[in-house]
Enzyme design. Sequence first.
Site, PDB file in Angstrom:
ATOM      1  N   PRO A 193       0.827  -1.217   0.000  1.00  0.00           N
ATOM      2  CA  PRO A 193       0.000   0.000   0.000  1.00  0.00           C
ATOM      3  C   PRO A 193       0.857   1.262   0.000  1.00  0.00           C
ATOM      4  CG  PRO A 193      -0.790  -1.573   1.639  1.00  0.00           C
ATOM      5  CD  PRO A 193       0.509  -2.097   1.140  1.00  0.00           C
ATOM      6  N   GLY A 194       0.436   2.239  -0.801  1.00  0.00           N
ATOM      7  CA  GLY A 194       1.101   3.527  -0.807  1.00  0.00           C
ATOM      8  C   GLY A 194       2.275   3.650  -1.751  1.00  0.00           C
ATOM      9  N   THR A 195       2.520   2.641  -2.594  1.00  0.00           N
ATOM     10  CA  THR A 195       3.675   2.703  -3.491  1.00  0.00           C
ATOM     11  C   THR A 195       3.350   3.341  -4.834  1.00  0.00           C
ATOM     12  OG1 THR A 195       3.186   0.406  -4.098  1.00  0.00           O
ATOM     13  CG2 THR A 195       4.904   0.763  -2.460  1.00  0.00           C
ATOM     14  N   LYS A 197       0.435   2.675  -7.071  1.00  0.00           N
ATOM     15  CA  LYS A 197      -0.186   1.870  -8.127  1.00  0.00           C
ATOM     16  C   LYS A 197      -1.261   2.668  -8.854  1.00  0.00           C
ATOM     17  CE  LYS A 197      -1.276  -1.342  -5.145  1.00  0.00           C
ATOM     18  NZ  LYS A 197      -0.574  -0.844  -3.950  1.00  0.00           N
ATOM     19  N   THR A 198      -2.150   3.291  -8.108  1.00  0.00           N
ATOM     20  CA  THR A 198      -3.206   4.098  -8.734  1.00  0.00           C
ATOM     21  C   THR A 198      -2.622   5.309  -9.444  1.00  0.00           C
ATOM     22  OG1 THR A 198      -4.717   3.391  -6.984  1.00  0.00           O
ATOM     23  CG2 THR A 198      -5.376   5.283  -8.309  1.00  0.00           C
ATOM     24  N   HIS A 413      18.313   3.982  29.805  1.00  0.00           N
ATOM     25  CA  HIS A 413      17.844   2.941  28.871  1.00  0.00           C
ATOM     26  C   HIS A 413      18.141   3.342  27.421  1.00  0.00           C
ATOM     27  CE1 HIS A 413      14.955  -0.313  27.638  1.00  0.00           C
ATOM     28  NE2 HIS A 413      14.903   0.448  26.559  1.00  0.00           N
ATOM     29  N   GLU A 414      17.749   4.553  27.045  1.00  0.00           N
ATOM     30  CA  GLU A 414      17.974   4.994  25.669  1.00  0.00           C
ATOM     31  C   GLU A 414      19.459   5.235  25.398  1.00  0.00           C
ATOM     32  OE1 GLU A 414      15.611   4.661  23.695  1.00  0.00           O
ATOM     33  OE2 GLU A 414      14.009   4.482  25.174  1.00  0.00           O
ATOM     34  N   HIS A 417      20.953   1.889  24.464  1.00  0.00           N
ATOM     35  CA  HIS A 417      20.713   1.554  23.051  1.00  0.00           C
ATOM     36  C   HIS A 417      21.696   2.288  22.147  1.00  0.00           C
ATOM     37  CE1 HIS A 417      17.184  -0.881  23.480  1.00  0.00           C
ATOM     38  NE2 HIS A 417      16.431   0.077  24.012  1.00  0.00           N
ATOM     39  N   ASP A 488      11.533  -4.201  23.384  1.00  0.00           N
ATOM     40  CA  ASP A 488      12.858  -4.598  22.894  1.00  0.00           C
ATOM     41  C   ASP A 488      13.035  -6.111  22.971  1.00  0.00           C
ATOM     42  OD1 ASP A 488      13.344  -1.884  22.652  1.00  0.00           O
ATOM     43  OD2 ASP A 488      14.218  -1.743  24.654  1.00  0.00           O
TER      44      ASP A 488
END
Length: 638
Positions: A193-195, A197-198, A413-414, A417, A488
């Site tokens: 969806p959203g690529t 086509k229409t 925590h962040e 990461h 996570d």
Amino acid sequence: MSWKSLIYVAVILAVVAVISQFLFATKEPTEISLDEAIAMSKGNEIKELVISSDTLLITRADGTELKTTIGSLSYIDLQDLGLNLAGVDYKVEPVGFEWSGLLFTLLPLLLIGGFLFFLFSRAQGANRQAMSFGRSRARLFPANTPTVTFDDVAGVEEAKQEVHEVVDFLKSREKFQALGARIPKGLLLVGPPGTGKTLLARAIAGEAGVPFFSISGSEFVEMFVGVGASRVRDLFDQAKRNTPCIIFIDEIDAVGRHRGAGLGGGHDEREQTLNQILVEMDGFDTNTNVIVLAATNRPDILDPALLRPGRFDRRIILDLPDINGRMAILKIHASGKPLDKSVDLEVLAKQTAGFSGADLANMVNEAAILAARRDRKTIGMEELEESIDRVIAGPERKSRKISPKEKEITAYHEAGHALVAKMLPNADQPRKVTIIPRGLALGYVKPLTEDKYIKTRSYYNDELAMLLGGRAAEELIFNEMTTGAQSDIKQATEKARQMVTDLGMSDKLGPRTFGDKQELIFLGREISEQRDYGDKIADAIDDEVNKIIRSAHRVASKILSENRPKLRQIAEALIVKETLEGDALEALFNEPVAEVAEAAATPVPSSAEPAAKTRARPAAKKPKASPRFVPKQAPASG
């Protein structure tokens, strides 16, 4: 005439009738006999006399009005009967046309007739509506109306080259027919969806300059049996009368599902509609310049007869755009908008890996809305990058009240990461770290990703270590686990199981897959799994998944332990600034760590042990080497 117009006419007639009643209503004179009228004329009591039709109107000297009925008697007959007209002002009115009488006579008939006409029109309209069920509801875009062209479509260059042949055929089919070539009768546009086509289908019609019939697959089917097939016939009849033209059926999977797979067997309404589509597409002449385009994101459920050569001959894949495609799409949507000089579309394209064309359009629009909300004249890089976060995770929730302790835990925590991702060579490098809640997340790390079509085991191992960096930081600093790592851990478990069961990245179980999975193409959603292994292999799979996750956790913990001062530096900067992004984040990574002794962090009390017995972890040793933080090769994690 519509029923509303009929109601207006009826109301107007009723008002006219009421007004006429007041206008033409007069006081009726007293009626007397003819003998009395003759006696009054002989006594010279009559001042005026009007002989009208069958009535004799008398006005006495005192102004009193009287009348008498004379029937068919004429003026001469009245004189023979002794009516004395000497000294009387009289006149004989000819028989005329009385409009008031006619109006009062015809008004009831007009009202009744109007009401009957209204009922008849309503019944006729309902009949026309019932008869129009079988008519096609396709929307026709004429060839001379402004529409989309290939310049408005970006990110699908290969698909544009494929459909260029269709445009060339519609413009000059003699060139193809001279070589004996037959243009494809149908093109199936397949993609997430959203690529676009229409959009690509409309661009084909715009380039070819031919009529364009657009309809959705769901518009064929109604509650009445046979309506869908009738609409298909009507649609193709209209197309043949407007050749050359293009028929575009959006979401064709609504009527093109595999026959016999539903509860209705082979005789339900949807399958009759599909059968009619198959007949119409196969019945075209070679000289009929009608091309059928269809779009779907579910090609796996389409009927095989629909996909065979002669119907949908060519399948065109529209995938998610790569970095060059995203840049081209961003340029199209940014054209005409006042962008700030600081805007770097290449950086935005790198941050939007996995975005579709619709996502990018929404992102640019969100940035324009943000700039307008902030009373700015141009759209800056800040608004564009924030709009990426809005598309991914939702708007910021700055109003959410978070305690200082929770804010500190989230910051570490962040920071865990981000630090693990920065240290590992195969992980996606962090672009932004924030502890501002957005959506359901208390904070997040946004990586600067690249388009990867082949992923190595080292990449998966480093990504797992990055995912578990938040939990490892909590354990290292607070000597406790929290619920912040729930998402996570879930993602890490799914990735590790995929490595073992789908990708053959297990040393113990070898290069094979486990379980016959059926998934929805493009959606990646697993429907069911047919187990093709025994209980011993199931236990081995669990052991391998646990081994991979524990190894990644050890790698994350080791990196954070060796770089604990840098972890604390990043977390403290997050607590103060809440968001670190771009050059500021990179400068913080490269900034020397202050040579100060670290105080032990306050542990989070655990319910499993009394708070009085909770011991603080010893402070980390000071780094021996250079004061600058240098990312290095991490140990193997698999």
